[in-house]
Motif scaffolding. Sequence first.
Motif, PDB file in Angstrom:
ATOM      1  N   VAL A  20     -48.879  22.410   6.161  1.00 49.52           N
ATOM      2  CA  VAL A  20     -47.462  22.095   5.956  1.00 49.52           C
ATOM      3  C   VAL A  20     -46.919  22.840   4.736  1.00 49.52           C
ATOM      4  N   ILE A  21     -47.664  22.823   3.628  1.00 53.36           N
ATOM      5  CA  ILE A  21     -47.212  23.503   2.407  1.00 53.36           C
ATOM      6  C   ILE A  21     -47.111  25.004   2.644  1.00 53.36           C
ATOM      7  N   ALA A  22     -48.136  25.592   3.272  1.00 44.52           N
ATOM      8  CA  ALA A  22     -48.134  27.041   3.517  1.00 44.52           C
ATOM      9  C   ALA A  22     -47.003  27.441   4.454  1.00 44.52           C
ATOM     10  N   LEU A  23     -46.767  26.637   5.513  1.00 44.72           N
ATOM     11  CA  LEU A  23     -45.686  26.964   6.441  1.00 44.72           C
ATOM     12  C   LEU A  23     -44.315  26.847   5.780  1.00 44.72           C
ATOM     13  N   GLY A  24     -44.162  25.840   4.912  1.00 40.87           N
ATOM     14  CA  GLY A  24     -42.891  25.720   4.197  1.00 40.87           C
ATOM     15  C   GLY A  24     -42.600  26.952   3.357  1.00 40.87           C
ATOM     16  N   LEU A  25     -43.611  27.403   2.622  1.00 32.40           N
ATOM     17  CA  LEU A  25     -43.434  28.631   1.843  1.00 32.40           C
ATOM     18  C   LEU A  25     -43.220  29.833   2.759  1.00 32.40           C
ATOM     19  N   ALA A  26     -43.924  29.868   3.891  1.00 30.48           N
ATOM     20  CA  ALA A  26     -43.800  30.994   4.819  1.00 30.48           C
ATOM     21  C   ALA A  26     -42.385  31.109   5.374  1.00 30.48           C
ATOM     22  N   VAL A  27     -41.793  29.976   5.733  1.00 31.51           N
ATOM     23  CA  VAL A  27     -40.419  30.003   6.256  1.00 31.51           C
ATOM     24  C   VAL A  27     -39.455  30.559   5.210  1.00 31.51           C
ATOM     25  N   GLY A  28     -39.596  30.071   3.972  1.00 29.34           N
ATOM     26  CA  GLY A  28     -38.729  30.574   2.902  1.00 29.34           C
ATOM     27  C   GLY A  28     -38.925  32.051   2.657  1.00 29.34           C
ATOM     28  N   ILE A  29     -40.174  32.506   2.593  1.00 29.84           N
ATOM     29  CA  ILE A  29     -40.456  33.924   2.356  1.00 29.84           C
ATOM     30  C   ILE A  29     -39.992  34.771   3.538  1.00 29.84           C
ATOM     31  N   GLY A  30     -40.233  34.279   4.758  1.00 24.72           N
ATOM     32  CA  GLY A  30     -39.806  35.021   5.944  1.00 24.72           C
ATOM     33  C   GLY A  30     -38.313  35.213   5.994  1.00 24.72           C
ATOM     34  N   LEU A  31     -37.548  34.170   5.631  1.00 28.68           N
ATOM     35  CA  LEU A  31     -36.095  34.289   5.624  1.00 28.68           C
ATOM     36  C   LEU A  31     -35.637  35.271   4.555  1.00 28.68           C
ATOM     37  N   VAL A  32     -36.289  35.233   3.386  1.00 25.20           N
ATOM     38  CA  VAL A  32     -35.931  36.183   2.326  1.00 25.20           C
ATOM     39  C   VAL A  32     -36.155  37.623   2.807  1.00 25.20           C
ATOM     40  N   ILE A  33     -37.289  37.879   3.436  1.00 25.01           N
ATOM     41  CA  ILE A  33     -37.574  39.231   3.927  1.00 25.01           C
ATOM     42  C   ILE A  33     -36.569  39.646   4.995  1.00 25.01           C
ATOM     43  N   THR A  34     -36.275  38.740   5.935  1.00 19.51           N
ATOM     44  CA  THR A  34     -35.343  39.066   7.021  1.00 19.51           C
ATOM     45  C   THR A  34     -33.957  39.381   6.492  1.00 19.51           C
ATOM     46  N   VAL A  35     -33.454  38.517   5.603  1.00 13.32           N
ATOM     47  CA  VAL A  35     -32.111  38.738   5.055  1.00 13.32           C
ATOM     48  C   VAL A  35     -32.074  40.007   4.208  1.00 13.32           C
ATOM     49  N   THR A  36     -33.117  40.237   3.398  1.00 15.77           N
ATOM     50  CA  THR A  36     -33.161  41.447   2.579  1.00 15.77           C
ATOM     51  C   THR A  36     -33.203  42.702   3.449  1.00 15.77           C
ATOM     52  N   ALA A  37     -33.988  42.659   4.536  1.00 12.84           N
ATOM     53  CA  ALA A  37     -34.061  43.794   5.443  1.00 12.84           C
ATOM     54  C   ALA A  37     -32.723  44.025   6.146  1.00 12.84           C
ATOM     55  N   ALA A  38     -32.069  42.938   6.560  1.00 13.14           N
ATOM     56  CA  ALA A  38     -30.763  43.069   7.210  1.00 13.14           C
ATOM     57  C   ALA A  38     -29.733  43.657   6.253  1.00 13.14           C
ATOM     58  N   ALA A  39     -29.749  43.183   4.997  1.00 13.16           N
ATOM     59  CA  ALA A  39     -28.820  43.724   4.004  1.00 13.16           C
ATOM     60  C   ALA A  39     -29.088  45.204   3.763  1.00 13.16           C
ATOM     61  N   ALA A  40     -30.370  45.599   3.712  1.00 14.50           N
ATOM     62  CA  ALA A  40     -30.714  47.015   3.536  1.00 14.50           C
ATOM     63  C   ALA A  40     -30.235  47.835   4.726  1.00 14.50           C
ATOM     64  N   GLY A  41     -30.364  47.272   5.944  1.00 15.47           N
ATOM     65  CA  GLY A  41     -29.883  47.972   7.127  1.00 15.47           C
ATOM     66  C   GLY A  41     -28.377  48.151   7.117  1.00 15.47           C
ATOM     67  N   VAL A  42     -27.664  47.113   6.672  1.00 12.10           N
ATOM     68  CA  VAL A  42     -26.200  47.215   6.593  1.00 12.10           C
ATOM     69  C   VAL A  42     -25.795  48.257   5.556  1.00 12.10           C
ATOM     70  N   ARG A  43     -26.493  48.267   4.412  1.00  9.40           N
ATOM     71  CA  ARG A  43     -26.172  49.280   3.394  1.00  9.40           C
ATOM     72  C   ARG A  43     -26.441  50.689   3.918  1.00  9.40           C
ATOM     73  N   ALA A  44     -27.540  50.855   4.659  1.00  9.85           N
ATOM     74  CA  ALA A  44     -27.835  52.171   5.234  1.00  9.85           C
ATOM     75  C   ALA A  44     -26.771  52.568   6.253  1.00  9.85           C
ATOM     76  N   ALA A  45     -26.331  51.605   7.067  1.00  9.43           N
ATOM     77  CA  ALA A  45     -25.280  51.895   8.049  1.00  9.43           C
ATOM     78  C   ALA A  45     -23.970  52.247   7.354  1.00  9.43           C
ATOM     79  N   GLN A  46     -23.677  51.515   6.287  1.00  8.45           N
ATOM     80  CA  GLN A  46     -22.450  51.804   5.537  1.00  8.45           C
ATOM     81  C   GLN A  46     -22.508  53.189   4.905  1.00  8.45           C
ATOM     82  N   ALA A  47     -23.673  53.543   4.353  1.00  7.90           N
ATOM     83  CA  ALA A  47     -23.828  54.877   3.770  1.00  7.90           C
ATOM     84  C   ALA A  47     -23.691  55.956   4.830  1.00  7.90           C
ATOM     85  N   SER A  48     -24.224  55.696   6.026  1.00 12.84           N
ATOM     86  CA  SER A  48     -24.107  56.656   7.114  1.00 12.84           C
ATOM     87  C   SER A  48     -22.657  56.858   7.511  1.00 12.84           C
TER      88      SER A  48
END
Length: 480
Positions: A20-48
């Motif tokens: 339970v503890i590991a999954l809770g941390l995993a969900v938080g970390i996974g969301l951080v990675i997903t949102v950060t990757a999406a933001a990086a993709g949007v910045r790359a699209a904007q630069a393009s």
Amino acid sequence: MFFVTFLRRELWRRRKQAVVIALGLAVGIGLVITVTAAAAGVRAAQASVLRSLYGVGTDITVTTKPAVASPGGRTRINIGPGGSQVCHGNKCHQGATKLDNLVSASYGPMPASDVAKIRALEGVTGAAGGLTLNDTQISIPASVATGGSLPQPRNISVDGADLTHPGLGPLSTGRITKGRNLAGSDAHANVAVVDSNYATANKLKPGDTITIAKTHFTIVGIVSQPQGSSPANVYIPLARAQALARSDQNKRLTGQVNSIYVAASSAAVVPAVAREISRLMPKATVTTSASLASQVTGSLSSTARLANQLGRWLSVLVLAAAVAVASLLTVAAVARRVREFGTLKALGWRSTRIIAQVMGESLVLGLAGGAAGVGLGYAGAAIITRVAPKLSATLNTPAGPHFSSSAVGPGGVSGSGPAGGPAGSGSAAHTVLVPMSAPVSVAVIAAAVLLALAGGLIAGSFGSWRIAQLRPAAALARVD
């Protein structure tokens, strides 16, 4: 070795809580990675998008607003019962007429000497002038039947390219697919490079000729511009454009430019250079990629705001909640293990050793949560890349001038346009579609793992604090 063995057995004994503890941390970390990757993709699209709309190699563009056309500089087309009449100033021509005028109506002219002044500014590595023009060609018939209209004009967008600085300006972004590019030796020659889309539509190839301002230009090359850009139809040497074009005041543009393309030494100095140019030319419009980004609308703009604002705070809140849950579960586990810790103290363990054991357990859970979170983050980024629709970016760009058709009435009507051509100029909405992606970088993964470790250590710290509150006598009493 005993530390590792004890750690493994304790985690296995409390495996449900550990999951339970590991999954809770995993969900938080996974969301951080997903949102950060999406933001990086949007910045790359904007630069393009900005590269395609703004120009590769150009950090700053300088333009001025066109002056109001004087009545004497307008070309009037009068159609009545007596036939067609084209008037320029006080001179009129009756009958059929062919108009072919190269005009600058989108931007106002600036002295070419301003280019050298900007080039001398600190932080500027290069500056080149250019002319953004529109060639309007229309054949006026001798007469128009009642209820009829004028023929539709043919508009050709033309860029006068500074051949002394080939690395700057709109032509620098293209790739020659056939023939050759314009060279420095072509400065005063009637040669042209044609955009590939325009060439395909009009079946043009190197060696053919195209008429601009009643002058025949030989096509020497076909250029392909980046996808999503809004290229000119034809590129000709700047000196020839200056000799043939007129402003909306019907003045020749010899020694004039209407666009200045500036390259800065680094992105960090662009704002300072833009301010210096504004001081040097107070009436000019100084545009940078940052100011252009603020003018871009569409789904790309809204997605960028969503990823940078809502997504960031959502990630922070979820991660904080995961750490809080992990901390509460760790404290609760410590409370349930009072008898165990009392036994260990009775066997001679010190509080620091017990705390080290709990911190070790929390660190392992943090690592497990981080590893699982990286997997979840990759999965989320892959889903976004696969199912996300293309993002649209719309920018209002100056539109070339145009003629308006005039219907013939009983008393005749009059149509007019500036300096031998268009009746006014406005802005056109240029829309670019770019694919949405969510790239995951090594730096993001490293940061996610560190966050997971930090979350585990924070949870362990709360557990350690609870252990420190336990009194040895109470612990031993629980053992008895």
